[in-house]
Scaffold this motif. Sequence first.
Motif: not given
Length: 429
Positions: A314-318
Motif C-alpha cells: 500500500f502506497d500512502a504517498v499516493l
Amino acid sequence: MGARAPSGACTVIVGCQWGDEGKGKVVDVLAGDMDVIARYQGGANAGHTVHVGEHHIVLHQVPSGVLHPEKRCLLGNGVVLDVDQFFGELDGLAERGVDAGGRIGISTRAHVVFPYHKALDVAAEAAARRKIGTTGRGIGPAYEAKTGRRGVRIADLLDRARGADRVGRGIEWARERLRQLGADPDTAGTVEDSLALAHRLPAVATDVGDEIARALAAGKRVLLEGAQGTALDVDHGTYPYVTSSNTTAGGAAVGVGIGPTAIDSVVGVVKAYTTRVGNGPLPSAFDAGMDEHIRELGAEFGATTGRPRRCGWFDAVLAAYSSRVNGLTGIAVTKLDVLDTLPELKIATGYRIDGDAHSLFPACVRELERAEPVYETLPGWQSPTTEARAMSDLPPNARAYLHRIEELGGAPIVMVSVGTRRSQVIRGR
Ligand code: GDP
Ligand code: IMO
Ligand code: MG
C-alpha cells in the motif's frame, strides 16, 4: 427569494490508485441506495467486476449499478462510447435476464470510439519507442479527436447522413495516420462497419446533465462512477503513462454536465495493497516471489485485457495525494481479505529520491522511477476476514492496519470489502 428546491444527494466514486481498485464492487454495493448511476469518463478500457448471486460480470461500458433492477443508468458526455461494445454488453445482460435497455441513457454530447480509433491505438503502440501499454480500446485516439475538434458525437449519429459524412472524414484522417505509422490503412475499416449499430442510438440518447439536475432537484440520489484511477488521470497521474481522460473527482462534474457545487461527497476506492497494469513506475512493487503470491491470492489479472497486474505494498504517498486531488470525504478499502495470511505488512509512507526525503507524489515520472519507498511495518492478522460484516468482527491487527490507512489517507473509512460478493462488505462506522 423563493424556497430552495428540494435537493437529493450526489456522490462520486473515484479510484485512488492505478485503476482496478474494486470500483465496480463498491458501486454495486452503494447502488442499492441510489436512484441514478452515471459513468463520467473513460470508455471500454474500464473493466468493472460485479459479483452478485450467480452473476459474475465484467462491465466495460455499462455502469456498475445495472444489476439493481429499476435503477436509471447513464453515460455522461465525458465518456467515449464504443457503440458495438455497449450494445453487445446490453444484449449479453438481457440474455442473462438483466433487462437494462429501457433504463439506460447516453449523453448526446458523448464522443464515439470507432473501429478506426482502435486501429490507430494499436498501430501507435506498435510504432512507439516508449510504449504506454494501452488496453487497445481506441481510447487515446478518440479523446485526441475530441480535443482536436475532429470527433464524432452521439448527436451527429442521430442523423444518418451527417454521421456518415463525419465518420467518412474520420476514416480518411485515420488512413493517412496509419500510413505514417507504417500500418495497413485498410485496418481503419469502412463507414458501414463504423455505423453498423448506430440505428439503435436514438432509443438511448438523452441529455444526461438535465436528467441528473432534475433527479437531484426531485430529492433523488445520484452516484457518479469513475473509471481508471487517480494515478492514471491525464493531468494528475504518472504522465505520460496515463489514460486520456480526467479520472479524478473534478472530472465528474464536467463529465456528466452538472456544476461542482452539486456534488456532496467523494468516496475514494483503494485496494488494501497496490496494483498496476500497463507500463510506468510502481514504486512500492513487491519482489518477484511476493508479486506472484499476491497476484495468485488476489486474482490480479486485468479485467479488460487479461494481462497480469504488477502488485506492491500500500502506497500512502499516493493515497494522500489522491485524497487531496479528489477532495475525498470517505475511503472504501477493498480486498482486505487478500492480505489475511501475511505475517507482516508494509505501508510506504514516503519516498527517497536521489537520497532526499519526499512526502509529496512527484509530478515527473522520471523522479518516480527513481523513488525508493520508505516503509513502515505492521503486524499481520493471519486469520480470515471474509465473514466480517462489522469493524468489530475484524482482528485487532486488521483494524490497526485500516486505521493507519485512514490516518495517512486523510479521510474516514466508510466501507471495507472482504470478498468479491456483494454481501462481503463492512459498511459505515
Ligand atoms: P475496478 O476496475 O475498480 O472495478 O476493479 P476490477 O473489477 O477491475 O478489479 C477488482 C477485482 O477484485 C475484481 O476481480 C473483483 O471481483 C475483485 N474484488 C473486489 N473487491 C474484492 C474484495 O474485497 N476481495 C477480493 N478477494 N476480491 C475483490
Ligand atoms: P478500470 O476502470 C487499470 C491503463 C492501461 C494503460 C493506460 C492507458 O477497470 O480501473 P488506455 O487504454 O486507457 O489508453 O491505457 O491506462 N488502464 C487501466 N488500468 N484499470 C483500468 O480501468 C484501466 N484503463 C486503462 O493499462 O497503462
Ligand atoms: Mg478494472
